[in-house]
Design an enzyme around this catalytic site. Structure first.
Site, PDB file in Angstrom:
ATOM      1  N   LEU A 100       0.668  -1.146  -0.003  1.00  0.00           N
ATOM      2  CA  LEU A 100      -0.051  -0.003  -0.110  1.00  0.00           C
ATOM      3  C   LEU A 100       0.882   1.313  -0.102  1.00  0.00           C
ATOM      4  O   LEU A 100       1.109   1.934   1.053  1.00  0.00           O
ATOM      5  CB  LEU A 100      -0.640   0.098   1.382  1.00  0.00           C
ATOM      6  CG  LEU A 100      -2.568  -0.302   0.931  1.00  0.00           C
ATOM      7  CD1 LEU A 100      -3.004  -0.309   2.315  1.00  0.00           C
ATOM      8  CD2 LEU A 100      -3.070   0.526  -0.037  1.00  0.00           C
ATOM      9  N   HIS A 101       1.634   1.419  -1.075  1.00  0.00           N
ATOM     10  CA  HIS A 101       2.434   2.588  -1.210  1.00  0.00           C
ATOM     11  C   HIS A 101       1.640   3.965  -1.636  1.00  0.00           C
ATOM     12  O   HIS A 101       0.101   3.771  -1.804  1.00  0.00           O
ATOM     13  CB  HIS A 101       3.430   2.301  -2.208  1.00  0.00           C
ATOM     14  CG  HIS A 101       3.184   2.220  -3.637  1.00  0.00           C
ATOM     15  ND1 HIS A 101       3.590   2.937  -4.562  1.00  0.00           N
ATOM     16  CD2 HIS A 101       2.266   1.573  -4.111  1.00  0.00           C
ATOM     17  CE1 HIS A 101       3.211   2.578  -5.643  1.00  0.00           C
ATOM     18  NE2 HIS A 101       2.195   1.669  -5.362  1.00  0.00           N
TER      19      HIS A 101
END
Lengths: 585, 89
Positions: free
Chosen positions: B14-15
């Site tokens: 989840l960048h």
């Protein structure tokens, strides 16, 4: 006198030019009290400023899409998402109401809260997002201060050719402006290689060194700078020898890049007129367009594992859709779909099988076609999807990791069974045209190729596994990685045997392992008799360049001399020897 | 209020870009969207919150929705997570 400064490596590339220091006029964030009746007006001021900053970011996203592609645009989309986040503007509005303070100060308070939270996270990448939040808040504060966002760059000249900008730090926004103006390279005092500014520099190809301490005070305005992005070094006022070295390196790499570009659109033919086939390895339909632009004549390896790496095993319809979108992207060029290639060493979230767990020797265990022939239900769904997709364009089916011809026969009869099922259910398919190929990765399959090849329409050599199995060395294991050598005489011998046997039996053969896309081995593979190369798209132009600069007859002769022991193999490798032979031909 | 869990499949986890896409999707629904990973629970409509989950590839993400379109919201958010936020290799 040369002054060498070092920082963090971000984007390789060499830049040479004059230093230009840019000053950031930091805006001052003052705190003042407002009266109760001013609260609503102050919140309005905040919301308007945020909206104006949003307009500015939207505009920037559009411009970046042109100059830096999708990844540049998405960075700004992240900033927009932060700007629209309720924990920024709404939370700041709450500070205004509760603390009766001005909008600038409310933002500052909220910024500090958010930054403090981010600093507690044990993850370098996430912690670096602090920079993004600061940049977004600064932008709104600039608007509130009635300044044009991005004004710090107003004193930067419109054309920056041969200029290296030296800054304390840069926002992605500012970097984009500098890039628009043709900046040669950038040095910053702060910022991390994980920052969005760094990511953007990579996607725009701007040589950048970050984190050079006190760069602005150590570098004098207007002096000459040499930036070596690959090593994260900046030379200020370099001595003649350093400058000469880098000027030469720079012109060499420019020439190389230009010569690659010239190859675009030209056929992949050798100097002595042999026509070679270049194919692409792809995983997603999106990879294909670029590959065609760079001269691929089709996809030689379409990895189907991609769909299986998600939550549940993909159903037939999802697979058909995926393959059809690849077929459509290819516009009539062939798609070679490799059937599921997973095992204990290549896990897929969606799949857990008895026999995959606790295997002490996964590379030699239940994987690829071995797994597919055991988990027939799963395999049948894939074969149905491949056959149905083949109604939409030319499709080849490729079986990974074959060991015996019995496996080929088993897959063939399964395909036949599937075809009959599809017929009776009234589905369209292209089974009559679909060719069935096998991957040669197991040394025994390579040695006894003839038996197997009789049942196959084409062959593809998976060099990564073939080399690892032949040398009994895993290149991922650092203790034995030095043994993993694509030029080991045993590997060469095996490849020569495979290409010669395929030629004799008139079965087309390609290589789809990494060797095919590594230009160091292009001449070697040509000399060994390979005519079809399938590789990651970014290598296409490089390999084509080597092909167009090779006389296949000459390197084949050179290979014979090498094999006969007529040269000193202690001073160079076979591939170097072949490159030399071409050079002196 | 429906809930589900999913494993993050994409390489980068989840960048920022993935978080932006997730938040965009969540904001398309009226319902409240809550995400949890380990012992942190955040608002799925806030990019700052989603980033703070620091959820890497392979992380288990719990999704909970509540509101008039809670079932659609759950399905929508679950789909984008399973799709690796459009960036699966």
């Amino acid at each position: 006198m040369t002054l060498a400064l070092s920082g963090q490596i971000v984007e390789p590339g060499i830049a040479i030019g004059q230093a230009h220091n840019i000053q950031r006029n930091e805006i001052e964030i003052g705190e003042y009290r407002i009266a109760d009746e001013q609260v609503d007006a102050e919140i309005d001021r905040l919301i308007h400023a945020a909206a104006e900053a949003g307009v500015h970011l939207e505009d920037l996203a559009r411009r970046l899409k042109k100059s830096a592609g999708a990844s540049g645009e998405e960075i700004i989309r992240t900033h927009l998402a932060m700007l629209e986040d309720s924990s920024l503007v709404q939370a700041s509005a709450r500070h205004i109401r509760e603390q009766l303070c001005n909008a600038e100060w409310a933002l500052q308070l909220q910024l500090e809260t958010l930054v403090a939270e981010f600093r507690t996270i044990d993850d370098d990448y996430i912690r670096s997002r602090e920079e993004d939040i600061v940049q977004v808040v600064r932008m709104v504060q600039q608007v509130l201060a009635a300044e044009q966002p991005g004004k710090p760059l107003s004193d930067v000249p419109d054309r920056l050719g041969h200029t290296l900008v030296v800054a304390t730090e840069l926002t992605p926004n500012e970097l984009a402006v500098l890039h628009d103006r043709g900046v040669a390279g950038v040095v910053t005092e702060h910022g991390s290689p994980y920052s969005h500014t760094a990511i953007l520099a990579r996607s725009m190809g701007v040589p950048l060194v970050m984190g050079v301490r006190r760069a602005q005070s150590l570098i004098t305005e207007g002096e000459q700078l040499v930036l070596d992005g690959a090593y994260g070094i900046v030379f200020a006022d370099p001595e003649e020898s350093i400058l000469r070295h880098y000027l030469q390196k720079q012109s060499e790499s420019d020439r190389y890049r230009k010569s690659l570009e010239r190859g675009r659109g030209r056929p992949a033919a050798s100097l002595d007129g042999e026509a070679l086939v270049l194919l692409a390895n792809a995983e997603r339909p999106e990879d294909i367009r670029r590959a065609l632009e760079d001269g691929a004549e089709g996809v030689g390896l379409f990895r189907s594992e991609y769909l299986f790496m998600q939550g549940l095993p993909p159903d037939e319809e999802a697979q058909v859709e995926h393959y059809v979108s690849a077929i459509e992207a290819l516009e009539g060029a062939p798609l070679t779909i490799r059937t599921l290639d997973i095992g204990a060493d290549k896990k897929a979230h969606a799949l857990e099988f008895e026999g995959l767990r606790n295997n002490p020797n996964p590379a030699l265990g239940l994987r690829a076609v071995r797994l597919c022939l055991r988990e027939m239900d799963l395999f049948k769904v894939q074969l149905r999807a491949i056959l149905r997709a083949s109604a939409h364009g030319p499709v080849h089916c490729m079986i990974p990791m074959l060991t015996t011809d019995r496996e080929v026969l088993a897959v063939r009869s399964l395909i036949e069974e599937t075809r009959l099922e599809l017929d009776s259910e009234g589905y369209d398919h292209g089974a009559e045209r679909m060719r069935l190929g096998g991957m040669i990765e197991v040394p025994a399959a390579a040695l006894a190729l003839e038996r197997m090849a009789r049942h196959l329409d084409f062959l593809s050599v998976g060099t990564n596994d073939l080399i690892q199995y032949t040398l009994a060395a895993d290149r991922v294991d650092e203790n034995v990685a030095h043994l993993y050598d694509p030029q080991h005489p045993g590997v060469i011998h095996l490849l020569e045997h495979v290409f010669a046997t395929a030629r004799r039996l008139q079965v087309p053969v390609s290589v789809c392992g990494e060797m095919a896309g590594d230009r160091r081995f292009t001449r070697l593979l040509l000399a060994l008799g390979l005519r079809e190369f399938s590789m990651q798209p970014r290598s296409l132009l490089e390999v084509k360049k080597v092909i167009t600069e090779t006389d296949v007859g000459a390197v084949r002769e050179a290979l014979a001399r090498w094999t006969a022991g007529e040269c000193d193999s202690s001073t160079m490798t076979l591939s170097q020897f072949l490159d030399n032979a071409q050079l002196h031909h | 209020m429906p809930s589900a869990t999913a494993v993050i499949p994409n390489e980068l986890g989840l960048h920022a870009r993935a978080a932006a896409r997730l938040v965009e999707r969540a904001n398309g629904f009226e319902s409240l969207v809550e995400l949890s990973h380990r012992d942190r629970t955040v608002n799925g409509k806030s990019i700052m919150g989603v980033l703070m989950l620091a959820a890497a590839k392979g992380a288990e993400l719990s999704i909970r929705t509540e509101g008039p379109d809670q079932d659609e919201a759950l399905a929508g958010v679950l789909a984008i997570v399973k799709d690796g936020f459009g960036e699966l290799e």
